[in-house]
Design a protein around this motif. Structure first.
Motif, PDB file in Angstrom:
ATOM      1  N   LEU A  91       0.804  -2.295   7.849  1.00 30.68           N
ATOM      2  CA  LEU A  91      -0.500  -2.924   8.098  1.00 30.68           C
ATOM      3  C   LEU A  91      -1.387  -2.016   8.947  1.00 30.68           C
ATOM      4  O   LEU A  91      -2.527  -1.717   8.587  1.00 30.68           O
ATOM      5  N   ASP A 126      -2.410   1.276   7.105  1.00 32.61           N
ATOM      6  CA  ASP A 126      -3.319   1.078   5.974  1.00 32.61           C
ATOM      7  C   ASP A 126      -4.701   0.632   6.446  1.00 32.61           C
ATOM      8  O   ASP A 126      -5.711   0.944   5.819  1.00 32.61           O
ATOM      9  N   VAL A 127      -4.762  -0.104   7.544  1.00 37.05           N
ATOM     10  CA  VAL A 127      -6.064  -0.531   8.065  1.00 37.05           C
ATOM     11  C   VAL A 127      -6.797   0.626   8.745  1.00 37.05           C
ATOM     12  O   VAL A 127      -7.995   0.811   8.547  1.00 37.05           O
ATOM     13  N   ILE A 141      -8.499   2.338  -0.728  1.00 39.60           N
ATOM     14  CA  ILE A 141      -7.137   2.250  -0.220  1.00 39.60           C
ATOM     15  C   ILE A 141      -6.289   1.204  -0.958  1.00 39.60           C
ATOM     16  O   ILE A 141      -6.806   0.233  -1.495  1.00 39.60           O
ATOM     17  N   GLY A 173      -3.637  -0.453   0.628  1.00 42.97           N
ATOM     18  CA  GLY A 173      -3.302  -1.545   1.543  1.00 42.97           C
ATOM     19  C   GLY A 173      -1.827  -1.897   1.481  1.00 42.97           C
ATOM     20  O   GLY A 173      -1.075  -1.339   0.680  1.00 42.97           O
ATOM     21  N   PRO A 174      -1.389  -2.851   2.311  1.00 42.06           N
ATOM     22  CA  PRO A 174       0.038  -3.149   2.452  1.00 42.06           C
ATOM     23  C   PRO A 174       0.582  -4.235   1.517  1.00 42.06           C
ATOM     24  O   PRO A 174       1.771  -4.520   1.562  1.00 42.06           O
ATOM     25  N   TYR A 175      -0.265  -4.843   0.682  1.00 41.72           N
ATOM     26  CA  TYR A 175       0.167  -6.070   0.005  1.00 41.72           C
ATOM     27  C   TYR A 175       0.331  -5.966  -1.502  1.00 41.72           C
ATOM     28  O   TYR A 175       0.403  -6.977  -2.196  1.00 41.72           O
ATOM     29  N   TYR A 196      -2.141 -13.622   1.106  1.00 37.66           N
ATOM     30  CA  TYR A 196      -1.628 -13.011  -0.125  1.00 37.66           C
ATOM     31  C   TYR A 196      -0.259 -13.586  -0.458  1.00 37.66           C
ATOM     32  O   TYR A 196       0.626 -13.648   0.418  1.00 37.66           O
ATOM     33  N   TYR A 217     -10.654 -11.137   4.514  1.00 36.35           N
ATOM     34  CA  TYR A 217      -9.260 -11.091   4.980  1.00 36.35           C
ATOM     35  C   TYR A 217      -9.240 -10.789   6.474  1.00 36.35           C
ATOM     36  O   TYR A 217      -9.847  -9.825   6.928  1.00 36.35           O
ATOM     37  N   ARG A 250     -11.660  -7.805   7.079  1.00 34.27           N
ATOM     38  CA  ARG A 250     -12.051  -7.039   5.894  1.00 34.27           C
ATOM     39  C   ARG A 250     -12.945  -7.934   5.047  1.00 34.27           C
ATOM     40  O   ARG A 250     -12.746  -9.149   4.996  1.00 34.27           O
ATOM     41  N   HIS A 301     -12.267  -9.048  -1.231  1.00 33.25           N
ATOM     42  CA  HIS A 301     -12.032  -7.963  -2.188  1.00 33.25           C
ATOM     43  C   HIS A 301     -10.960  -8.339  -3.193  1.00 33.25           C
ATOM     44  O   HIS A 301     -10.049  -9.103  -2.893  1.00 33.25           O
ATOM     45  N   HIS A 331      -8.102  -6.341  -5.355  1.00 26.91           N
ATOM     46  CA  HIS A 331      -7.409  -5.054  -5.495  1.00 26.91           C
ATOM     47  C   HIS A 331      -7.090  -4.801  -6.964  1.00 26.91           C
ATOM     48  O   HIS A 331      -6.703  -5.724  -7.681  1.00 26.91           O
ATOM     49  N   GLN A 333     -10.650  -1.188  -5.213  1.00 23.68           N
ATOM     50  CA  GLN A 333     -10.958  -2.575  -4.839  1.00 23.68           C
ATOM     51  C   GLN A 333     -12.401  -2.847  -5.239  1.00 23.68           C
ATOM     52  O   GLN A 333     -13.227  -1.937  -5.235  1.00 23.68           O
TER      53      GLN A 333
HETATM   54  C1  MBD Z   1      -5.542  -6.047   3.261  1.00 23.48           C
HETATM   55  O1  MBD Z   1      -5.718  -7.084   2.442  1.00 23.48           O
HETATM   56  C2  MBD Z   1      -5.956  -4.872   2.833  1.00 23.48           C
HETATM   57  O2  MBD Z   1      -6.519  -4.804   1.634  1.00 23.48           O
HETATM   58  C3  MBD Z   1      -5.807  -3.735   3.633  1.00 23.48           C
HETATM   59  C4  MBD Z   1      -6.279  -2.426   3.160  1.00 23.48           C
HETATM   60  C5  MBD Z   1      -5.225  -3.830   4.856  1.00 23.48           C
HETATM   61  C6  MBD Z   1      -4.798  -5.040   5.298  1.00 23.48           C
HETATM   62  C7  MBD Z   1      -4.944  -6.150   4.503  1.00 23.48           C
END
Ligand code: MBD
Ligand code: FE
Length: 283
Positions: free
Chosen positions: A81, A84-85, A106, A108-110, A165, A199, A220, A223, A225, A239
């Motif tokens: 997390l 990726d953020v 990106i 991201g983690p999900y 998610y 998010y 965020r 979005h 993905h 995204q």
């Molecule tokens: C998310 O949903 C996301 O898209 C990213 C990049 C980082 C944390 C949560």
């Protein structure tokens, strides 16, 4: 009495760590790294940290607080997390220098692999009472010369109207609002889903603790993905965002791009529609 299950940072963080280790990200390749490269890059990272300590006269209590926080980050399963953020957008920026076609952003983690395969015109798997505004995204996958790409896969995932998610929150069924749509002979697709919502990075874990301590916001913009892939073409990780939506101009993850912002049309029946075409380059 029973309490409504409320997802926590550790639900999301531990799941993101487990999913990374299980290889959902290894599919994107891991480096074969030389001694020279490690020396160069890691030396530069350490030099940058040392420079911050000198320039900002970082104290022993601050150093120990940082050490404690880094330990918490790992124990909370939030390395995916956090990275990726706060870091991935720059890795993507460097990768994008050699990429044609639809801009990426990106991962991201999900992301979760192996979701349900769906025909070109399909609705994402959702609960019978899935809350949210119906949104239909249609378009075409083409190559850089304008030819339709048949059999292209749009591997999509998004949050539900409560902001979570599936796979990373215990109250959502596996596979909810995830799916792999396969384009028809004309390269076209039409995906029925709901509008994603902004998010919020979990506020009850170490990443949220840092964000609050620094006085930043944890959001965020809404979005969808997508991984868009086809044989003999370079996969695009991207995204889509929504114009006028909250945080579109202030993404904590710095992952928006102007070319990826949609302006859905609202129909008289209250549903939303967008058209977006994807352009893939050849391998
Ligand atoms: C998310 O949903 C996301 O898209 C990213 C990049 C980082 C944390 C949560
Ligand atoms: Fe996301």
């Amino acid at each position: 009495t029973t309490m409504k299950q409320s997802p926590t940072a550790s639900d999301a963080g531990s799941s993101a760590t487990a999913s990374f280790r299980a290889g959902s990200a290894a599919a994107f390749g891991e480096a074969q790294t030389s001694t020279e490269r490690v020396n160069t890059v890691v030396r530069a990272v350490l030099d940058a940290v040392h420079a911050v300590i000198r320039d900002h006269q970082v104290t022993y209590p601050e150093f120990q607080a940082a050490k404690r926080w880094l330990m918490d980050l790992g124990e909370g399963g939030e390395w995916p997390l956090f990275l990726d953020v706060f870091v991935e957008h720059v890795v993507e920026e460097v990768a994008a220098r050699s990429q044609q076609g639809t801009p990426g952003t990106i991962l991201g983690p999900y992301y979760l692999p192996d979701q349900k395969r769906l025909p070109a015109v399909a609705a994402l798997p959702a609960r019978p009472d899935e809350p949210g505004s119906t949104w239909v995204l249609s378009g075409q996958v083409r190559d850089v010369d304008g030819n339709p790409v048949a059999g292209a896969e749009l591997d999509v995932w998004q949050n539900s109207a409560d902001g979570f998610y599936s796979g990373f929150a215990p109250h959502l069924p596996d596979g909810n609002l995830r799916g792999v749509i396969v384009t028809g002979d004309d390269g076209r697709f039409e995906i029925t889903t709901i509008l994603p919502v902004p998010y919020q990075v979990p506020t009850d874990g170490p990443t949220g603790e840092l964000i609050a301590a620094a006085g930043w916001h944890p959001w965020r913009p809404a979005h969808l993905h997508l991984l868009v892939r086809a044989s003999e073409h370079r996969t695009i990780t991207t995204q889509l965002y929504f114009s006028g939506g909250r945080y579109v101009d202030d993404d904590v993850a710095h992952a928006t791009k102007a070319e990826l912002i949609l302006d859905p049309e609202k129909l008289p029946d209250g549903t939303y529609r967008s058209e977006y075409d994807f352009v893939l380059e050849r391998d």
